[in-house]
Design a protein around this motif. Structure first.
Motif, PDB file in Angstrom:
ATOM      1  N   THR A 115      -7.580   2.431  -7.250  1.00 34.81           N
ATOM      2  CA  THR A 115      -7.550   2.159  -5.819  1.00 34.81           C
ATOM      3  C   THR A 115      -7.784   0.677  -5.558  1.00 34.81           C
ATOM      4  OG1 THR A 115      -8.500   4.333  -5.475  1.00 34.81           O
ATOM      5  CG2 THR A 115      -8.651   2.778  -3.638  1.00 34.81           C
ATOM      6  N   THR A 163     -13.949   4.989  -7.008  1.00 37.28           N
ATOM      7  CA  THR A 163     -14.238   4.885  -5.577  1.00 37.28           C
ATOM      8  C   THR A 163     -15.051   6.092  -5.100  1.00 37.28           C
ATOM      9  OG1 THR A 163     -11.995   5.710  -5.215  1.00 37.28           O
ATOM     10  CG2 THR A 163     -12.349   3.363  -4.903  1.00 37.28           C
ATOM     11  N   ASP A 201     -10.307  11.999  -7.064  1.00 35.22           N
ATOM     12  CA  ASP A 201      -8.937  11.857  -6.549  1.00 35.22           C
ATOM     13  C   ASP A 201      -8.219  13.212  -6.546  1.00 35.22           C
ATOM     14  OD1 ASP A 201     -10.029   9.417  -7.652  1.00 35.22           O
ATOM     15  OD2 ASP A 201      -8.129   8.494  -7.146  1.00 35.22           O
TER      16      ASP A 201
END
Ligand code: GLN
Length: 266
Positions: A115, A163, A201
């Motif tokens: 990301t 993330t 994700d």
């Protein structure tokens, strides 16, 4: 005077040569690899090669099939390497080591379902984005966590340095976040009741839920993100070349074809 000038000139030339040799070794970067893709000349770590760093436990972007690393990123990198006339080499490492490997010139680029974030942009440059990622939440069937709003106060499993890790730690505090080296290890901990939810994700989430009975993905999304390749800030020529190749591959539909091959429409 003329003679003096000449010897100064020779001395300067010799010094320049020594400096160039020292710099070449010192930063671990180019060993003289130059390629010409029509427009600009660029340099790679090893002549004739495009070395990509990834973490090959992130299906369907990268995973092992026997000894080979396959998946969306492997195919995207292969298509870029083909356009640039380079041989692709994939190096598997921990996700958290990829940016350092790029920054220190050990590899040419990182491609890892990564990301684009403001923080990472301080350390590396990112190409044009080639895919969208969503941070999803996996919980056991029947969990009292039914939306992202219920996460507070629960133990959350994440993959280290991703993330999902960064956002969860920021929002819920480190005491509520359990970090694992691999996404699969976080999911294993979830099946064992060691954590209450996993933030990861969406595509790997789908693979993990398919591979483990009794897990579901919440309908509400935790975050929507752009994936891109990262390249050293010291190698703008390679960045331009990779971006040019990638943009052509987006424009002619190749990237979409690769995505569709691995991600089936629901
Ligand atoms: N997209 C996430 C990130 O960039 C996870 C990537 C990964 O685990 N390979 O942090």
């Amino acid at each position: 005077m003329k003679k003096l000038f000449k010897s100064y000139f020779l001395l300067a030339a010799a010094l320049t040569l020594v400096m160039a040799m020292l710099c070449g070794c010192g930063d671990g970067a180019a060993t003289g690899a130059n390629a010409d893709n029509g427009a600009a000349t660029f340099t790679t770590v090893t002549e004739g090669k495009l070395i990509m760093a990834t973490n090959a436990y992130f299906p369907p972007y990268e995973y092992y099939e026997g000894d080979a690393i396959v998946g969306i990123d492997a195919e995207v990198a292969q298509a870029i390497a083909d356009k640039l006339g380079l041989e692709l080499e994939i190096q598997d490492m921990e996700f958290g080591s990829i940016i350092t490997a790029v920054q220190t010139g050990k590899v040419d680029m990182g491609l890892a379902g990564m990301t684009v974030t403001e923080e990472r942009l301080q350390n590396v440059d990112f190409t044009t984005s080639y895919a969208t990622g969503i941070q999803s939440v996996i919980v056991p069937e029947g969990s009292e966590i039914t939306s992202v709003d219920d996460l507070a106060g629960h133990m959350i499993g994440v993959q280290l340095s991703t993330t999902g890790d960064i956002y969860a730690t920021e929002e819920f505090g480190a005491d509520y976040v359990e970090q694992y080296n691999k996404g699969a290890d976080a999911v294993l901990a979830l099946t064992q009741g060691k954590v209450d939810a996993v933030i990861i994700d969406n595509q790997p989430a789908l693979s993990f839920v398919a591979a483990n009975e009794g897990l579901i993905i919440l309908d509400t999304e935790y975050a929507i993100e752009d994936y891109a390749a990262c390249i050293s800030k010291n190698n703008p020529d390679l960045m331009n070349a990779v971006n040019k190749a990638l943009e052509e591959l987006i424009a002619d539909g190749t990237i979409q074809e690769i995505l569709d091959k691995y991600i089936k429409a629901e």
